[in-house]
Design an enzyme around this catalytic site. Structure first.
Site, PDB file in Angstrom:
ATOM      1  N   ASP A  62      77.720  18.958  -9.535  1.00 34.58           N
ATOM      2  CA  ASP A  62      76.238  18.721 -10.026  1.00 34.58           C
ATOM      3  C   ASP A  62      75.156  19.803  -9.850  1.00 34.58           C
ATOM      4  OD1 ASP A  62      74.827  16.424  -9.695  1.00 34.58           O
ATOM      5  OD2 ASP A  62      74.147  17.340  -6.975  1.00 34.58           O
ATOM      6  N   ASP A  90      71.042  19.593  -9.570  1.00 36.71           N
ATOM      7  CA  ASP A  90      70.722  19.372  -8.531  1.00 36.71           C
ATOM      8  C   ASP A  90      70.455  18.996  -7.214  1.00 36.71           C
ATOM      9  OD1 ASP A  90      68.355  19.311 -10.829  1.00 36.71           O
ATOM     10  OD2 ASP A  90      68.834  17.413 -10.655  1.00 36.71           O
ATOM     11  N   ASP A 111      75.710  17.717  -3.036  1.00 42.39           N
ATOM     12  CA  ASP A 111      75.135  18.242  -1.670  1.00 42.39           C
ATOM     13  C   ASP A 111      74.279  16.434  -1.584  1.00 42.39           C
ATOM     14  OD1 ASP A 111      73.381  17.391  -4.383  1.00 42.39           O
ATOM     15  OD2 ASP A 111      71.507  18.392  -3.259  1.00 42.39           O
TER      16      ASP A 111
END
Length: 193
Positions: free
Chosen positions: A9, A11, A145
């Site tokens: 990922d 961001d 996250d």
């Protein structure tokens, strides 16, 4: 050589969205200079210190920031480019998987700014995928996250490692805390490389 696939990922894992959004809000006069709220929940509308009374206000601010080249200017999370280059050299195929295409009419800008940011930080990748349905993508390992994405990936039987952030401390399972030697070794071990 059979290379392992690591879905990464952007961001909150490679790019510091929290810092970038705070910087933009400071420039707009919506946050005092030097104030960087630490999100304790994934949704900024719920986190203390953010100036968003609801999700609609956050989306309006995010949309304006996107137009102002938010994704091209994001700070990199310390150590991410170096660690990803090390993983690439070890034989890992890095697939960037991000859910950035949720504002209609901005897709061309978001894709271009994302590719520019990756090039500017010399981050290696074999594929660049824009999807919110990360649990539909098979990989040898996913690194994310977002608590809801982590749960969806695990529910789909996808091996998943958590990139540590203040808002995901309740997410169980293996995690890396930062992009350092220990983090790289953990990912290589989980990938069987």
């Amino acid at each position: 050589m059979d290379r392992k696939v690591l879905d990464v990922d952007l961001d909150g894992v490679c790019a510091d969205y929290t810092r970038a959004m705070a910087d933009w809000l400071i420039r707009q006069g919506r946050l005092p200079a030097g104030r960087y709220p630490v999100p304790t929940t994934y949704e900024m509308t719920e986190a203390d210190g953010w100036p968003f009374p609801d999700a609609a206000d956050w989306l309006a601010a995010h949309t304006a920031a996107e137009t102002d080249r938010l994704y091209a200017r994001m700070p990199v999370i310390q150590g991410a480019p170096e660690a990803l280059r090390e993983l690439d050299r070890a034989g890992v195929d890095i697939r960037i998987v991000t859910h950035r295409l949720f504002v209609p009419g901005h897709h061309r800008l978001v894709v271009a700014d994302t590719a520019q940011w990756l090039d500017d930080h010399d981050i290696p990748y074999r594929s660049l995928c824009f999807t919110g349905l990360k649990d539909s993508m098979h990989a040898d390992l996913h690194l994310d996250d977002a608590p809801d994405i982590i749960m969806a990936l695990r529910a789909a039987g996808e091996p998943t490692c958590v990139f540590d952030q203040p808002y995901n401390h309740d997410a169980p399972g293996l995690r890396i805390r930062r992009w350092d030697k220990e983090g790289v070794e953990t990912l290589l071990r989980l990938l069987g490389v």
